[in-house]
Design an enzyme around this catalytic site. Sequence first.
Site, PDB file in Angstrom:
ATOM      1  N   TYR A  13       0.831  -1.208   0.000  1.00  0.00           N
ATOM      2  CA  TYR A  13       0.000   0.000   0.000  1.00  0.00           C
ATOM      3  C   TYR A  13       0.865   1.257   0.000  1.00  0.00           C
ATOM      4  CZ  TYR A  13      -3.417  -3.486   1.624  1.00  0.00           C
ATOM      5  OH  TYR A  13      -4.220  -4.594   1.749  1.00  0.00           O
ATOM      6  N   HIS A  66      -2.430 -17.253   4.475  1.00  0.00           N
ATOM      7  CA  HIS A  66      -1.234 -17.654   3.710  1.00  0.00           C
ATOM      8  C   HIS A  66      -0.209 -16.532   3.557  1.00  0.00           C
ATOM      9  CE1 HIS A  66      -2.539 -16.465  -0.696  1.00  0.00           C
ATOM     10  NE2 HIS A  66      -2.686 -15.484   0.154  1.00  0.00           N
ATOM     11  N   ASP A  67      -0.561 -15.314   3.991  1.00  0.00           N
ATOM     12  CA  ASP A  67       0.389 -14.197   3.927  1.00  0.00           C
ATOM     13  C   ASP A  67       1.402 -14.222   5.063  1.00  0.00           C
ATOM     14  OD1 ASP A  67      -0.812 -13.061   1.679  1.00  0.00           O
ATOM     15  OD2 ASP A  67      -2.180 -11.835   2.870  1.00  0.00           O
ATOM     16  N   GLY A 109      -8.386  -0.912  11.644  1.00  0.00           N
ATOM     17  CA  GLY A 109      -7.422  -1.415  12.609  1.00  0.00           C
ATOM     18  C   GLY A 109      -6.400  -2.343  11.986  1.00  0.00           C
ATOM     19  N   ASP A 110      -5.417  -2.693  12.795  1.00  0.00           N
ATOM     20  CA  ASP A 110      -4.382  -3.654  12.448  1.00  0.00           C
ATOM     21  C   ASP A 110      -4.691  -4.919  13.240  1.00  0.00           C
ATOM     22  OD1 ASP A 110      -2.027  -5.249  12.545  1.00  0.00           O
ATOM     23  OD2 ASP A 110      -0.767  -3.504  12.205  1.00  0.00           O
ATOM     24  N   PHE A 111      -4.953  -6.034  12.567  1.00  0.00           N
ATOM     25  CA  PHE A 111      -5.420  -7.225  13.292  1.00  0.00           C
ATOM     26  C   PHE A 111      -4.341  -7.874  14.163  1.00  0.00           C
ATOM     27  CE2 PHE A 111      -5.177  -8.904   8.722  1.00  0.00           C
ATOM     28  CZ  PHE A 111      -3.931  -9.490   8.851  1.00  0.00           C
TER      29      PHE A 111
END
Length: 358
Positions: free
Chosen positions: A152, A260-261, A240-242
């Site tokens: 991003y 899978h990331d 948010g950031d998980f």
Amino acid sequence: MSASDDMDYVNKIIYYMQGFLVTKAMFSASKLGVFDILLNSNTPLSCADIAEQAGCSVDGMNRLLTACVELELLNATQENGKYLYSNTHLSRMYIAKSSPKSLYHMIQFMSDRNYLLSYYMADSIREGKSQYQKLFKVNHEHEDTFHFNLVYRSEEDTLMFIECMDDIWKVCGKDVTTTFDLSHFNTICDIGGCSGAIAKLFISEYPNSRVTIFDLPEVLKITKTHFVFPAEERISFHEGDFFKNPLPEADLYILARVIHDWNDEQCLVLLKNIYKSCKPGGAVLIVETVLNEDKSGPIRGLLCSLLMHVACNGRERTISEYDKLLTTAGFQNTDMRTGSLYNAILARKIKENSMLKQ
């Protein structure tokens, strides 16, 4: 070994060596607008007509078109000594940009990002880390750790990725949202929900459901502008950031092509966060390509696992590997169903009284 066997082996190696040319021919025809030019035409077109509309040389376009015919991406008919070209069903339905099932944006992302990224595959295998920073020639402060801020980097790059993810769910999203009966889950959180394609499929398939899309602020800004509109009242957003922020409470959490990331340690952090927020009796739905238990295939999954290593230190996994992650996080009763392109894995957070009865 006979001379015939010898040539069969050589031909196979040459086919593998030249495989990238198949990929690049499709990427180039898509980028040059060949399939869209033909889709917008009421009649088949000559090479000269297509070259003129695409702003290309006739000789170069002729070579591209004849290759695409052999790849079954185009049809060719001869009329008055001249070849005329048209789309096949394959290119008309899945490559032309204006088709409702088009994979155009996915093709562009693969061409402009993953194809270039694969150049660093040997480096990734040698070093054991993501190579994404090399693609953009940036010095990342944590070189061994992949961060999505590399994907991003700008609003344009973010939109490119979101459009890529949106494309695939137009083709197989319904498949993965209905392989299990999920009608009894009313409050749903789509983690890393990106374009909202899965969320829209859920509210369409399950009338009593409400879906919260959880993603980074820069993603949701674009999602609300281009993909999910105010009229879709049963979809809400949570920035948010998980890995860092608490997740909204829900009956069902969706992880569609998210797990899978990440490596196993990161996956456990995420799954434990989900388990903590999940209502008793709730569940998590993972959508990924699942490898055979002996890792003998499928080949698409094995190659994608290589790509995940190069891109983000992620990987594709077997069902037993997913089950280990899920049970370690606290989930039980892991079940898997096979879809047309992806597998769906459902695991549950058992209610305390149910656990006492066991």
